[in-house]
Design a protein around this motif. Structure first.
Motif, PDB file in Angstrom:
ATOM      1  N   VAL A 462     -58.334  -7.285 -28.889  1.00 20.11           N
ATOM      2  CA  VAL A 462     -57.859  -7.366 -30.278  1.00 20.11           C
ATOM      3  C   VAL A 462     -58.328  -6.115 -31.000  1.00 20.11           C
ATOM      4  O   VAL A 462     -59.519  -5.795 -30.990  1.00 20.11           O
ATOM      5  N   GLU A 463     -57.380  -5.375 -31.558  1.00 20.84           N
ATOM      6  CA  GLU A 463     -57.741  -4.236 -32.415  1.00 20.84           C
ATOM      7  C   GLU A 463     -56.831  -4.264 -33.617  1.00 20.84           C
ATOM      8  O   GLU A 463     -55.637  -4.014 -33.511  1.00 20.84           O
ATOM      9  N   ILE A 464     -57.417  -4.617 -34.742  1.00 20.63           N
ATOM     10  CA  ILE A 464     -56.581  -4.680 -35.949  1.00 20.63           C
ATOM     11  C   ILE A 464     -57.243  -3.899 -37.067  1.00 20.63           C
ATOM     12  O   ILE A 464     -58.463  -3.700 -37.096  1.00 20.63           O
ATOM     13  N   LYS A 465     -56.380  -3.457 -37.946  1.00 23.32           N
ATOM     14  CA  LYS A 465     -56.840  -2.717 -39.114  1.00 23.32           C
ATOM     15  C   LYS A 465     -56.366  -3.462 -40.349  1.00 23.32           C
ATOM     16  O   LYS A 465     -55.199  -3.858 -40.442  1.00 23.32           O
ATOM     17  N   VAL A 466     -57.289  -3.679 -41.263  1.00 25.98           N
ATOM     18  CA  VAL A 466     -56.945  -4.346 -42.514  1.00 25.98           C
ATOM     19  C   VAL A 466     -56.985  -3.293 -43.609  1.00 25.98           C
ATOM     20  O   VAL A 466     -57.979  -2.573 -43.742  1.00 25.98           O
ATOM     21  N   GLU A 467     -55.910  -3.191 -44.360  1.00 29.92           N
ATOM     22  CA  GLU A 467     -55.874  -2.248 -45.475  1.00 29.92           C
ATOM     23  C   GLU A 467     -55.539  -3.007 -46.749  1.00 29.92           C
ATOM     24  O   GLU A 467     -54.518  -3.705 -46.807  1.00 29.92           O
TER      25      GLU A 467
END
Lengths: 646, 646
Positions: A462-467
């Motif tokens: 899992v690799e997620i980016k929250v902006e």
């Protein structure tokens, strides 16, 4: 002031040395916490605060610990200058340990040579003061001092040891399992087990803290003796072992056994720390009954004894919970440390149960209590967090410790200075409160610009980016960056206040209800969700049993509680004379929230009780509102969260 | 428990030995106080309380002083057993002196051999402990004790001396000017003048009290040195002479010089005692500016910092005044001693100015604070007087001192037991607050069954009898008994609340307005006036700036503030759920006041703040009310004075 850590991002390692950099590492429970190697804050509201913490607060705290002599107490112990050279209160050692814990998290987050050498230097001074049998406390046991363990009610020896252990756990989980600090803490903890173990002295500490520390030390080392000691302390408590005090035994929760209590009571920091330790014990031993008891106490406390900010503890006199619904805004003690204790506890309950209500309270408390304490520059703090200050305070001298915890202005340091070090360690480890994982996937509990990377079972990356500019606006973009597609569930907390939130999946928005929204899919690189939380300011009405705010409303926007500052009204007295019109919803004007109401100057009578109710409405007026956590940053001001309706 | 004084009336001597048995003997000012030889309470509301005080409280206090060892401290001093044998707090000596003052007034009121010999026995024990230079305090100055005068902030030495002097003044004015106690007190006061005089140590006591005592000692002896010392203490105060404390210097009024202050602040007993001493000094020196300053501070304090009961001091933490309009009913400290301090002060201002507003506050405070403290049997007391208690307290053990001042139940004694002795001396001297005289005639300020006899100038004999069931009803009959007719003016205070009062003269009633009603005539034997005060219960609304009682009303009847006790509602929780209908005036049903309203059980939510205001009205219900001063006499009960309106 040197900047001791830069904020540029490097590649994020998911784990280092196989450790999880988490403050709490449960062995069972619904959710697995993601630690500092798995979640990185990247700018935004919380990233900025973490940056200020690293760049200003850590050094500020260290300087004050030197200046106040509390660090020097360890040197004085080595040099045989105690007790005459001792400075500070009986718990001052713990502030040094809390700084070390903050430094340990900060190094896990962002290695830095200068910080590393300062950390080692402090540890060396502490190490030198430890006695051959492991005892380590600058206040007791030397000629001219009270004997060791002679004042469990007020002496704080076990409390200090608990903070030493927590610092050591942070250090170990930050990739230094064989650090000198870890050895010091283990020896101190071993002595505690010798003295207070099954065949030892049957007592409890006046201030809980060591309970959760010992469980974590057990989790870290696998040594069951620490767990047993935590269990003994918790089992003994509530049996009138401690002397009665002017505040009663409820002050230190020695009034009722922990499983039999119905609600948190007494000193709010003690109560939340104790409950957190009990949840840890329940987790480590699989004691569902104990977990249920604490959960029920938490529920009742949240429903009846918690401020709108999440703040806990109404009484100034004993820093304690009031009775149910006793929540006076102008005398809210709402100690910063109690807010942190509440976050620690709710985090543990969230991990155990997985319910969004726990994360709701964490968000509320982080935004409106913990974040309220430090000034924007990270060098002054509120100890107590009032919800109503009638008159602007006097600016605090920047070079003097405040003797008073309940000032209307932030102070650089306090005679009892638990809050600045508690904020420091919390902000340094803040990433650990953002997200969790379970067998199905990842759960995001707090919205902050961050990158999250972890590995689920079967090697699912899992690799997620929250902006997000949250809470400035309510748009949260969540994008997958894992190159290898995999199937898992992303769970998003929809805050209880977020009526009308939408979640956009593949460009298609749908309404999501407060609680948890889930998206299960085979995630491809660049897949994006957009959560839109409603950020229209809203009125909030209190339960009619809260006497102190009857006839008032508050205004919230997103997770933020708002307030009125007199600095926006002209003179401070105007704050006593405004009324809000609950029929006209508050609106945004630019980035500012404005409520509508009246300004009705009160007539002065010789006696303030009379035959006629006050009916004057006065002149219509706009009431500008600011986030409560921002108050007092533009100079002394009167302030109120709850505004009368007429 | 032996009855130590009977209540049968003997012929009332107007003066004995030429002395006036008054606690305060101003040398100028509008009114001359009539003392215990000129006014006698004869049954009725206050006479019964004075009887209980004499028959039960004095002995109760004496027994507890023995039992607690506070009297024994004097013996221990003589026998060289201090400091190890010392019991009690640093101010415990003062409780012995306050008992002596109460006994002195009681003997003036009603000579009694048993009481006289008990009084002499205590005085003998004190006398033995006095040191050759006049120093008398069991806490300081011996080997192993802190040196004399080494802790003026908290040591209470001058406070204790002040109470010793007040007891001696009472003894002297009670017809024993050469009593052993008077000699002891003079020697102690002389030492104070030596140590703290013009060329002595330039400091002030942490707890005011000695100021008014020294002025009275001057008035009694004519020795100007005592007056000068009082002036020095008052002049030095407010100049940051005392160390700062966690409560700030305002706690002991050392923040601002007394002439420059705008309002009473800090510890409420300290503040009112200090102001009383300042009025005494202003009187004795003709200092109109000082009198005006205190009067203005009093006015502002009454308008903004006083509970509906007359109670003063909102904070538990420091027993202090809150800011303006900070008057939370559920955290009202309203210490009994602060109520007594307020009565002492208002009495002095009344004598100085003659305005009925001072007597109005005395009445309100006597009925609703001072009278609330003792239980009906005179053997248990409230220390703090809350206006709202959410849950019934636990019955207090009759044989244990309470460690806590703020209990919901009356306790027989306290670790800090200032209030029982203060009630005792106030009730024993209560007759001195009833009436005054001036060149024109006699003024009646408080309505109680009493005989009043004095001689005006030109030998005009005044002998009147007041008969009333007040405050049970509002009829007050005043009859002249002087056999020799003479012309003078009778002034009657018409309370501020008494809208629609009538005064019947020669059988002809006429309306009298709040303030003062006067009747000037040539009084014949058996001339009678009848004052009729309106006793219809009435709603009272608070100033809108009192946040803590917004949306509530109180009910008063005559001088009494009423309250609701849960014991009349069934379960305690019902008290949280009643609302009064302000559109339906409260009524009398028999001797009981009944308000109308609703009972609306509140729904339990998981979070007590929400988008909708509470609008539930529930089921109509009758709300029985009782005098606030009576509350808690029928067993533990929840209670509230301020009732929500919806």
């Amino acid at each position: 002031m040197a900047t001791t850590a830069t904020h540029e991002m490097s590649d994020t390692p998911t784990t280092r040395h196989g450790a999880h950099a988490v403050p709490v590492a449960p062995s069972r429970g619904r959710l697995r916490p993601l630690g500092l190697y798995e979640v990185r804050l990247e700018g935004g509201f919380w990233g900025r605060r973490q940056h200020v913490n690293a760049a200003a607060t850590l050094r500020h705290v260290e300087e004050w610990l030197e200046r106040s002599g509390w660090l020097g107490n360890f040197d004085a112990a080595v040099q045989g200058r105690l007790p005459s050279a001792r400075r500070g209160r009986e718990f001052s050692d713990s502030e040094v340990y809390k700084l070390l814990e903050a430094m340990a998290w900060e190094q896990a987050r962002q290695p830095d040579d200068d910080l590393a050498s300062r950390f080692d230097a402090i540890v060396a001074r502490i190490a030198a003061a430890q006695e051959p049998d492991g005892y380590l406390n600058t206040m007791f046991g030397r000629p001219g001092q009270a004997p060791r363990w002679s004042n469990l009610e007020w002496g704080h020896e076990l409390y200090c040891t608990g903070h030493l252990v927590q610092a050591a756990v942070a250090r170990a989980r930050g990739g230094h399992p064989d650090d000198r600090l870890v050895m010091i803490a283990r020896r101190a903890a071993d002595l505690v087990c010798d003295v207070f173990g099954r065949d030892g002295r049957e007592s409890v500490p006046g201030h809980p803290e060591i309970e959760m520390a010992l469980v974590e030390l057990f989790r870290m080392t696998g040594d069951g003796r620490y767990l047993e000691q935590a269990a003994l302390f918790l089992k003994r408590r509530g049996r009138h072992i401690l002397d009665d005090s002017e505040f009663g035994r409820s002050y230190y929760q020695d009034d009722v056994p922990i499983r039999e209590a119905a609600v948190f009571r007494g000193h709010a920091v003690r109560a939340t720390y104790l409950a957190a330790g009990a949840v840890d014990l329940a987790d480590a031993t699989g004691d569902a009954e104990l977990l249920d008891a604490i959960t029920a106490q938490w529920q009742r406390t949240v429903a009846r004894r918690t401020y709108i900010t999440g703040g806990m503890g109404a009484h100034h006199r004993d820093e304690a919970f009031g009775e149910d619904f006793v929540l006076p805004p102008d005398r809210s003690y709402s100690e910063t440390c109690a807010g942190i204790g509440s976050v620690m506890l709710a985090h543990r309950l969230l991990l155990a149960h997985g319910d969004s209500r726990f994360a709701d309270l964490i968000e509320r408390t982080l935004f409106n209590v913990v974040c309220t304490s430090p000034a924007h520059d990270g060098r002054a703090f509120f100890y107590a967090n009032t919800l109503h200050e009638r008159r602007p305070g006097t600016p605090a001298p920047l070079d003097e410790a405040s003797p008073r915890a309940s000032s209307a202005v932030r102070a650089p340091w306090f005679a009892v200075s638990c809050c600045p070090t508690n904020v420091a360690r919390t902000f340094a480890s803040l990433a650990a409160y953002i997200a969790t994982a379970d067998a199905d996937g990842v759960q995001i509990h707090q919205y902050a610009s961050a990158s999250i990377s972890t590995v689920l079972d079967q090697g699912r990356q899992v690799e997620i980016k929250v902006e997000t500019a949250y809470p400035h606006d309510g748009v949260v973009r969540i994008r997958s960056h894992a190159k290898q597609p995999s199937t898992w569930t992303l769970s998003l907390r929809i805050p209880a206040w977020a009526d009308g939130a939408t979640l956009e999946v593949d460009g298609v928005p749908s309404t999501v209800r407060p609680g948890t929204a889930t998206v299960t899919r085979r995630w491809q690189e660049h897949d994006e969700l957009v959560l839109r939380l409603p950020m229209t300011p809203r009125f909030v009405h209190p339960d009619p049993r809260i006497d102190a705010v009857r006839g008032c409303v508050a205004v919230e926007r997103g997770p933020e509680v708002l307030c009125v500052e007199s600095i926006d009204l002209g003179e401070a007295e105007a704050l006593d004379e405004i009324h809000v019109d609950p029929g006209i919803p508050p609106v945004m004007e630019g980035s500012r929230v404005i409520a509508s109401g009246w300004h009705a100057p009160a007539a002065d009578d010789s006696w303030p009780y009379g035959p006629s109710p006050s009916t004057a409405r006065g002149t219509p007026t706009a009431i500008p509102m600011v986030p409560y956590h921002d108050w007092g940053n533009r100079g002394p001001s009167a302030m109120r969260v709850w505004i009368p309706t007429g």
